[in-house]
Design an enzyme around this catalytic site. Structure first.
Site, short mmCIF file in Angstrom:
data_model
loop_
_atom_site.label_atom_id
_atom_site.label_comp_id
_atom_site.label_asym_id
_atom_site.label_seq_id
_atom_site.Cartn_x
_atom_site.Cartn_y
_atom_site.Cartn_z
N CYS A 251 0.99 -1.22 0.10
CA CYS A 251 0.04 0.08 -0.03
C CYS A 251 1.02 1.29 -0.13
O CYS A 251 1.60 1.33 0.78
CB CYS A 251 -0.86 0.07 1.15
SG CYS A 251 -1.94 1.31 1.24
N HIS B 248 -9.19 -3.82 -2.02
CA HIS B 248 -8.13 -3.39 -1.24
C HIS B 248 -8.47 -1.71 -1.43
O HIS B 248 -8.78 -0.89 -0.30
CB HIS B 248 -6.66 -3.33 -1.62
CG HIS B 248 -5.62 -2.48 -1.12
ND1 HIS B 248 -4.71 -3.24 -0.35
CD2 HIS B 248 -5.48 -1.16 -1.04
CE1 HIS B 248 -3.91 -2.19 0.03
NE2 HIS B 248 -4.18 -1.00 -0.14
N GLU B 249 -8.90 -1.02 -2.46
CA GLU B 249 -9.05 0.34 -2.76
C GLU B 249 -10.45 0.86 -1.82
O GLU B 249 -10.41 1.71 -1.34
CB GLU B 249 -8.94 0.79 -4.10
CG GLU B 249 -7.63 0.62 -4.92
CD GLU B 249 -6.48 0.87 -4.12
OE1 GLU B 249 -6.67 2.02 -3.13
OE2 GLU B 249 -5.34 0.50 -4.21
N HIS C 143 -10.03 1.34 1.67
CA HIS C 143 -9.53 2.81 1.94
C HIS C 143 -10.83 3.77 2.19
O HIS C 143 -10.70 4.63 3.10
CB HIS C 143 -8.62 3.25 0.81
CG HIS C 143 -7.36 2.74 0.86
ND1 HIS C 143 -6.56 3.07 2.03
CD2 HIS C 143 -6.41 1.99 0.16
CE1 HIS C 143 -5.25 2.43 1.72
NE2 HIS C 143 -5.39 1.99 0.74
NI NI Z 1 -3.80 1.07 -0.11
#
Ligand code: NI
Length: 184
Positions: A107, A149-150, A153
């Site tokens: 990341c 994953h995004e 966020h």
């Molecule tokens: Ni990330």
């Protein structure tokens, strides 16, 4: 266009729930998206979410090129496993099936580290592109991983929070000592 400063783990913007975008075609959103694409490419990342550049909005950019996939993909697999440079605004994810898949993640907000994360292997996602048009795709492999994953966020979640065993949170420079099998 400009390269934006990336927030690192510990900055509160990475822990909050980001707000939906009211008008994806607004000039300031277009500018944000253009800057995010440039920032992601400059940092050699596969994806970037707006909170990582200190903007608490539900916007992300990513790409899932074939070279990020493990092994060779058959022609019929490429559709789900790869994605061109994509802008996704106000995304939603639906998990398809119960299969989980493990993989190493990094990341841009946690530079130098890698972690082994298990995530649903097959998803469907939808959202709006940079012009306000609807995107709806199914995804597997690295493509499914980067989108999850995004999207995390946008909900204030960083990948270590998805790890079941922090023994496999490692420095990138030590990754040659590991194989995926050992991590499982
Ligand atoms: Ni990330």
């Amino acid at each position: 266009m400009s390269i934006l400063k990336i927030a690192r783990m510990g900055h509160p913007v990475l822990t909050r729930i980001a707000e939906p975008v009211a008008d994806p075609a607004a000039p300031q959103i277009r500018r944000l998206v253009a800057d995010m694409v440039q920032t992601m490419i400059d940092a050699n990342g596969a994806g970037l979410a707006a909170p990582q550049v200190h903007v608490p909005l539900r916007v992300l950019v990513f790409q899932a090129p074939q070279e990020r996939s493990q092994g060779q993909l058959a022609e019929e697999e490429k559709f789900d496993h790869t994605a061109p440079l994509t802008v996704l605004i106000n995304p939603e994810i639906e998990i398809l099936g119960s299969e989980m898949e493990g993989g190493w993640e990094g990341c841009l907000s946690i530079p130098g580290l890698r972690g082994f994360v298990e995530r649903p292997a097959h998803i469907r996602y939808r959202g709006l592109d940079g012009t306000g048009r609807e995107i709806a795709r199914t995804a597997k492999g690295f493509h499914a991983r980067v989108v999850q994953h995004e999207c995390d966020h946008l909900d204030g979640i960083l990948y270590p929070q998805r790890m079941s065993d922090l023994k496999s949170l490692i420095f990138e420079t030590e990754s040659r000592h590991w194989t995926p099998r050992e991590a499982m």
